[in-house]
Design a protein around this motif. Sequence first.
Motif, PDB file in Angstrom:
ATOM      1  N   CYS A 152       0.724  -1.376  -0.026  1.00 16.94           N
ATOM      2  CA  CYS A 152       0.117  -0.001  -0.042  1.00 16.94           C
ATOM      3  C   CYS A 152       0.789   1.045   0.101  1.00 16.94           C
ATOM      4  O   CYS A 152       0.730   2.151   0.955  1.00 16.94           O
ATOM      5  N   THR A 153       1.862   1.285  -0.876  1.00 19.27           N
ATOM      6  CA  THR A 153       3.023   2.294  -1.027  1.00 19.27           C
ATOM      7  C   THR A 153       2.837   3.268  -1.865  1.00 19.27           C
ATOM      8  O   THR A 153       3.772   4.241  -2.128  1.00 19.27           O
ATOM      9  N   GLY A 154       1.596   3.514  -2.323  1.00 20.57           N
ATOM     10  CA  GLY A 154       1.172   4.865  -3.090  1.00 20.57           C
ATOM     11  C   GLY A 154       1.874   4.919  -4.479  1.00 20.57           C
ATOM     12  O   GLY A 154       2.177   3.883  -4.965  1.00 20.57           O
ATOM     13  N   GLY A 155       2.076   6.319  -5.098  1.00 25.13           N
ATOM     14  CA  GLY A 155       1.920   6.226  -6.357  1.00 25.13           C
ATOM     15  C   GLY A 155       3.435   6.616  -6.937  1.00 25.13           C
ATOM     16  O   GLY A 155       4.213   6.897  -5.813  1.00 25.13           O
ATOM     17  N   TYR A 156       4.175   6.929  -8.001  1.00 21.99           N
ATOM     18  CA  TYR A 156       5.338   7.210  -8.425  1.00 21.99           C
ATOM     19  C   TYR A 156       5.288   8.595  -9.086  1.00 21.99           C
ATOM     20  O   TYR A 156       6.391   8.810  -9.827  1.00 21.99           O
ATOM     21  N   GLY A 157       4.497   9.607  -8.690  1.00 21.32           N
ATOM     22  CA  GLY A 157       4.496  10.860  -9.089  1.00 21.32           C
ATOM     23  C   GLY A 157       6.086  11.619  -9.066  1.00 21.32           C
ATOM     24  O   GLY A 157       6.410  12.385  -9.921  1.00 21.32           O
ATOM     25  N   ASN A 158       6.741  11.319  -8.263  1.00 20.59           N
ATOM     26  CA  ASN A 158       8.119  11.815  -7.868  1.00 20.59           C
ATOM     27  C   ASN A 158       9.109  11.405  -8.882  1.00 20.59           C
ATOM     28  O   ASN A 158      10.167  11.709  -9.007  1.00 20.59           O
ATOM     29  N   ALA A 159       8.545  10.519 -10.186  1.00 19.00           N
ATOM     30  CA  ALA A 159       9.696  10.444 -11.055  1.00 19.00           C
ATOM     31  C   ALA A 159       9.987  11.515 -11.678  1.00 19.00           C
ATOM     32  O   ALA A 159      10.620  11.664 -12.633  1.00 19.00           O
ATOM     33  N   PHE A 160       9.078  12.657 -11.749  1.00 14.54           N
ATOM     34  CA  PHE A 160       8.933  13.746 -12.220  1.00 14.54           C
ATOM     35  C   PHE A 160       9.821  14.909 -11.257  1.00 14.54           C
ATOM     36  O   PHE A 160       9.691  15.861 -11.774  1.00 14.54           O
ATOM     37  N   TYR A 161      10.529  14.304 -10.335  1.00 11.88           N
ATOM     38  CA  TYR A 161      11.008  15.030  -9.197  1.00 11.88           C
ATOM     39  C   TYR A 161       9.972  16.218  -8.684  1.00 11.88           C
ATOM     40  O   TYR A 161       9.684  16.087  -7.393  1.00 11.88           O
ATOM     41  N   LEU A 162       9.479  17.258  -9.607  1.00 15.70           N
ATOM     42  CA  LEU A 162       8.522  18.215  -8.861  1.00 15.70           C
ATOM     43  C   LEU A 162       7.186  17.682  -9.117  1.00 15.70           C
ATOM     44  O   LEU A 162       6.705  17.272 -10.345  1.00 15.70           O
ATOM     45  N   SER A 163       6.417  17.511  -8.172  1.00 14.18           N
ATOM     46  CA  SER A 163       5.115  17.063  -8.283  1.00 14.18           C
ATOM     47  C   SER A 163       4.411  17.494  -6.759  1.00 14.18           C
ATOM     48  O   SER A 163       5.135  18.098  -5.853  1.00 14.18           O
ATOM     49  N   THR A 164       3.181  17.249  -6.539  1.00 10.83           N
ATOM     50  CA  THR A 164       2.611  17.482  -5.345  1.00 10.83           C
ATOM     51  C   THR A 164       2.798  16.419  -4.296  1.00 10.83           C
ATOM     52  O   THR A 164       2.190  16.476  -3.079  1.00 10.83           O
ATOM     53  N   ASN A 165       3.573  15.269  -4.668  1.00 13.33           N
ATOM     54  CA  ASN A 165       3.558  14.332  -3.511  1.00 13.33           C
ATOM     55  C   ASN A 165       4.391  14.616  -2.504  1.00 13.33           C
ATOM     56  O   ASN A 165       5.423  15.811  -2.809  1.00 13.33           O
ATOM     57  N   ALA A 166       4.749  14.134  -1.438  1.00 10.55           N
ATOM     58  CA  ALA A 166       5.497  14.196  -0.486  1.00 10.55           C
ATOM     59  C   ALA A 166       7.046  14.073  -0.529  1.00 10.55           C
ATOM     60  O   ALA A 166       7.133  12.921  -1.801  1.00 10.55           O
ATOM     61  N   LYS A 167       7.858  14.501  -0.194  1.00  9.76           N
ATOM     62  CA  LYS A 167       9.343  14.112  -0.812  1.00  9.76           C
ATOM     63  C   LYS A 167       9.627  12.595  -0.516  1.00  9.76           C
ATOM     64  O   LYS A 167      10.735  12.017  -1.277  1.00  9.76           O
ATOM     65  N   ALA A 168       9.122  12.054   0.560  1.00  9.75           N
ATOM     66  CA  ALA A 168       9.400  10.490   0.603  1.00  9.75           C
ATOM     67  C   ALA A 168       8.828   9.510  -0.136  1.00  9.75           C
ATOM     68  O   ALA A 168       8.947   8.330  -0.187  1.00  9.75           O
ATOM     69  N   CYS A 169       7.592  10.095  -1.067  1.00 16.57           N
ATOM     70  CA  CYS A 169       6.983   9.349  -1.938  1.00 16.57           C
ATOM     71  C   CYS A 169       7.696   8.549  -2.938  1.00 16.57           C
ATOM     72  O   CYS A 169       8.728   9.113  -3.542  1.00 16.57           O
ATOM     73  N   ASN A 170       7.830   7.381  -3.107  1.00 16.28           N
ATOM     74  CA  ASN A 170       8.759   6.696  -3.995  1.00 16.28           C
ATOM     75  C   ASN A 170       8.243   5.561  -4.672  1.00 16.28           C
ATOM     76  O   ASN A 170       7.058   5.003  -4.405  1.00 16.28           O
ATOM     77  N   VAL A 171       9.049   4.739  -5.504  1.00 22.55           N
ATOM     78  CA  VAL A 171       8.446   3.710  -6.295  1.00 22.55           C
ATOM     79  C   VAL A 171       9.253   2.588  -5.885  1.00 22.55           C
ATOM     80  O   VAL A 171       8.853   1.540  -6.410  1.00 22.55           O
ATOM     81  N   THR A 172       9.986   2.593  -4.991  1.00 27.12           N
ATOM     82  CA  THR A 172      10.948   1.449  -4.632  1.00 27.12           C
ATOM     83  C   THR A 172      10.210   0.076  -4.304  1.00 27.12           C
ATOM     84  O   THR A 172      10.600  -0.850  -5.011  1.00 27.12           O
ATOM     85  N   ALA A 173       9.304   0.187  -3.347  1.00 24.26           N
ATOM     86  CA  ALA A 173       8.585  -1.088  -2.919  1.00 24.26           C
ATOM     87  C   ALA A 173       7.801  -1.637  -4.192  1.00 24.26           C
ATOM     88  O   ALA A 173       7.989  -2.895  -4.449  1.00 24.26           O
ATOM     89  N   ALA A 174       7.082  -0.908  -5.033  1.00 24.36           N
ATOM     90  CA  ALA A 174       6.528  -1.292  -6.262  1.00 24.36           C
ATOM     91  C   ALA A 174       7.358  -1.750  -7.290  1.00 24.36           C
ATOM     92  O   ALA A 174       7.243  -2.907  -7.985  1.00 24.36           O
ATOM     93  N   TRP A 175       8.568  -1.111  -7.288  1.00 27.93           N
ATOM     94  CA  TRP A 175       9.395  -1.354  -8.394  1.00 27.93           C
ATOM     95  C   TRP A 175      10.138  -2.769  -7.894  1.00 27.93           C
ATOM     96  O   TRP A 175      10.304  -3.628  -8.896  1.00 27.93           O
ATOM     97  N   ARG A 176      10.520  -2.804  -6.803  1.00 29.52           N
ATOM     98  CA  ARG A 176      11.520  -4.141  -6.505  1.00 29.52           C
ATOM     99  C   ARG A 176      10.299  -5.305  -6.591  1.00 29.52           C
ATOM    100  O   ARG A 176      10.734  -6.320  -6.847  1.00 29.52           O
ATOM    101  N   ALA A 177       9.038  -5.355  -6.080  1.00 30.40           N
ATOM    102  CA  ALA A 177       8.026  -6.124  -6.387  1.00 30.40           C
ATOM    103  C   ALA A 177       8.128  -6.534  -7.799  1.00 30.40           C
ATOM    104  O   ALA A 177       7.778  -7.626  -8.439  1.00 30.40           O
TER     105      ALA A 177
END
Lengths: 255, 642
Positions: B230-255
Amino acid sequence: MSDESSGMHLTLEIWRQDDADDRGRMETYHLDDVSPDMSFLEMLDVLNEQLISGGREPVAFDHDCREGICGACSLVIDGKAHGADAETTVCQLHMRRFKDGDTIHVEPWRANAFPVVRDLVVDRSAFDRIIARGGYVSVGTGSAPDANAIPVPKDRAESSFEAAACIGCGACVAACPNASAMLFVAAKIAHLSHLPQGAPERDRRVLAMVDQMDREGFGNCTNHFECGAACPKGIEVETIARMNREFLSAALRER
Amino acid sequence: MIQASPRLDSKCPTGPIAERWDKHRFDLKLVNPANKRKFDIIVVGTGLAGASAAASLAELGYDVKAFCIQDSPRRAHSIAAQGGINAAKNYPNDGDSVYRLFYDTVKGGDFRARESNVHRLAEVSNSIIDQCVAQGVPFARDYGGLLDNRSFGGAQVSRTFYARGQTGQQLLLGAYGALMRQVGSGKVQMFPRREMLDVVVVDGVARGIVVKNLVTGEYERHAAHAVLLCTGGYGNAFYLSTNAKACNVTAAWRAHKRGAFFANPCFTQIHPTCIPVAGDHQSKLTLMSESLRNDGRVWVPRKDGDRRPASEIPESERDYYLERRYPSFGNLVPRDVASRAAKERCDAGYGVGASGQAVFLDFLDAIERDGEDAIRAKYGNLFQMYEKITDENPYRTPMRIYPAVHYTMGGLWVDYNLESTIPGLFVLGEANFSDHGANRLGASALMQGLADGYFVAPYTVGGHLAGRALPEVDTENPAFREAELACRERTDRLLAVNGRRTADSIHRDLGLAMWNHCGMARNESGLKTALERIRELRVEFWENVRVPGDGEHLNQALEHAGRVADFLEFAELLAADALDRSESCGGHFREESQTEEGEALRDDKNFCHVSAWEWNGLDEPSTLHQEPLDFEHVKLTQRSYK
C-alpha cells in the motif's frame, strides 16, 4: 553580469549529533545566495547539496509533505518551535522572513520523551503510544450505522474539527518549559469528546491517555501557554482545560 | 489487434454487474475464525489503504505487521489530500446512485478501467462514509446536524463529503486511530522508519519482505502468509510533483522485478491547480484543491505577453478560456482537460506571472457574490497556504496556478481480488492500477484507498489464505538470504561510487526530462528522446553519484539515492509505455492522436486494453501483456465537456 547577487548571505548554527549516544554540538555553516522565495527547508536542501558535494554528511531533518500537514518537520529556529511566524510549520516558513547577514540557530525538539535520533531528527513515538491507549473510537470495520443516523450540531462538529486539526508535530512539547504534552493529548480528547460517536468510552479514553502521557516522561502543565503560541494549527490552550474537566469527572466516576 | 494475455486473468465475476461483488464474496473461501490467528499478514505503507487494511485484518483476528518509512504511521501522504471523498449516498436528493457514480468513474477514466472493479468501488463507497463518521471524522455538516455535500471536479451531482480543505488528514487520522487501536491490542505490530527493499517469493508465492531499518541501518527479514503493498504512487519520477518528498516507487518497483507486472505506467495525472514553480530551488509543488474551481474563474489576458497586474486588466481584455471552450462545464471540466487548456494558453504566450507559466484563478466575482466570509469559511486554509508560499493575498489578487504532476493511475497490475501476478502479493490504493483508468476524478482517490483497505482486501486476502496450501516458511529460507544479500550489495554499490554529483541533482535532471517529454503532451520523437536521456542519466548515476556516510546509521542521502536509482529504472518503463500507447486517453495525451479542436482522441480499436509489463532484466525490453477491456454497461463514447 556583475558579481553582485540578489540572494542573502546567512550564517547557520546547526545542531549536529551522530546518534542517540553522541553528545552533540553546534556547527557553523555559511550559505550565500539564498533566495527570499525559498522555504526554510529548501534553504537546508541547498546547504545539504553543498555538504554532499564536498563529501560531508548532510544535516538530517524530518520532513515530508512540505505543505504544513504531515507534521514531520520539527525544528527549533532561534529558540522558537517552527520559527517565529504564527500558525506556521517550518516547511511553510519562507526565507523572506529573514534578513541578509542574519545568523540563524537551528536545533531539534528538546524533550526527554523525544530522544534525538540524529542531528535534528527526534523520536516522537511516544505520541503514537498515547494514541494507542485510547485516541480512537472503537468501531470495527463494517459495524457502523448510516452516517446520517446521528446528527451532530454544526458548532459541535466545527469545534471537533478545530481540535482534530492537530498534526502531531510535537511543537507544543518543544515550546513548553516543562516539555508537557498536554496540548497534544487534549486536542485528541477534545476532538472525540465533542462528538456523540465514542461517548461510551469517554472516561476510559481520557484516563488511559493521560496515564500513558505520564508514563512517557512528559512534564506537567504549569500554565505557561507556550504550547498554544507555538501550535502551527492554532489549537487553543483552553483545550487543556477541557481535558482537565474530562479527566476529573472520569476519575470521580471511576471511584 | 488486442491479444488477451494468458498471464492476465482478471478473475472478474460475470452476471448482472450489481450482483458481481456479492457473488464473488460468496465464492471466496472463508478462513475459520479459530484459524485466523495462525496467519501472519504484512502490510507495507500506512496511508489510507494500508492503515485501513491493517486495522480491518487485525480486527478479523489475523496477526498483522505494518511498516512505514515515516517516523509515525500518521504521516503517510494521504494526509495531504484536500478536497474530499465521493460516495453515492444521494443525501442531497439530486439524482445520484451507485450506478451513476460507477458510470461517471468509468467515463471520467476515459474507458480504461474495468467495469467490475469500478462498480464495486461505487457500491462500497457508502459504507466508507458510515465507517468514517462512526470513527469520529468531523465532516462538514449543515445546521440540522446532517452531513454536507459539495459538487467536485466536474460532477453534475453533489456527492463529495469533506472536512474543510483537510479531508485526507481527517480520514487518515480515522484510519490511523483504528490502526493504533489494534497496535494497543497487540494484533498489529508497528514498524516505523522501515523501507521495504524486496519481496521474498518462495515456491512462487509472496511469503515475506526485506526491509532496512532506517535508524540503525540493519536489514530485517519478515515472513508472512500474505503481503500487501500500500505504498502509493510514483509521481516523484517527475521530481517536482505535489507528492511528499518521501513518496517513491521503490517498493512497487522491487516487487515488479520479482514478477509483479506493472500496468499502464504512462497514466499520470497532471493536476490543473497548483502553485507555479518559483525558482531552481523548488523542492516540491503545492496543490490548491480543485474545489477552488467551484468558485474561482480561470482566465488569462486576451493579449499575448500582457504582463500588467490582474487588477489593471479590464474585463473586456480577459479570456475566460475554459468557459469559452467548454460552455456546459466551464471551470469544472475534468483535470486532464483543464491542465491541457492551461498549457495551451501558456505555450501560446498568454501565460501570466514572472515565468509566463501560470494562469489566473480569480475569486473576486465569488467574493462579491457571497462575501469574503463565505469564501473564507470554504477555503480559508487553502488561501492561507497560498499566501504563505507566494506572499500574495488571494482575497485581493487572483491566484496564479499551473498544472503539476499529482497522481498516478498506473500501478502494479492486480486482478479483481487486488492480487498481483505474484500470488499472495496484494496491491492496494494508488499503488495498484485498477479503478481510475486513464484519468482519476476528483475525490475518488480517498474513496479507492479506503475501499481497498476496509472493504475489499479483508475478504479477498482471506480467499488466498483459505484457498492455497501455504507451508511454513521462516526467515532462514534461502530466498530470504538471497534477497537480503541483493539489498546489501545494492547499498554497498551506492556507497562505493563516490562520484561528483548528488542524487538530488540527477533526480532533478530526470524530472526535467520527464516533464518536458513525458508530461502533459507527448509525442513519438519526444518520448524517444526521453528514453535516451533516462538511460544516459542512469549510466551517469551509477558512475558519478556521491553518497556520503555509511549504511549503519540514519543516512538520508543514502535513502534518497536508493529511491532515485529505482526511479531511473522505472522512468524508462513509463516512457516506453507512453511510446507504445499511440492513442490519447485521459491524462495520456499523444499529440499524434487529437481531434481537429485539439481534444484527446482515443483509439479503441487498438488500445482498449490494459498494458501490463513484465520485467526481463536491466537493458532488456520488457514484455507487454494485454488485458482487453469490455464495456457492457457504459457505452464507449468520446468524452465531451463542451
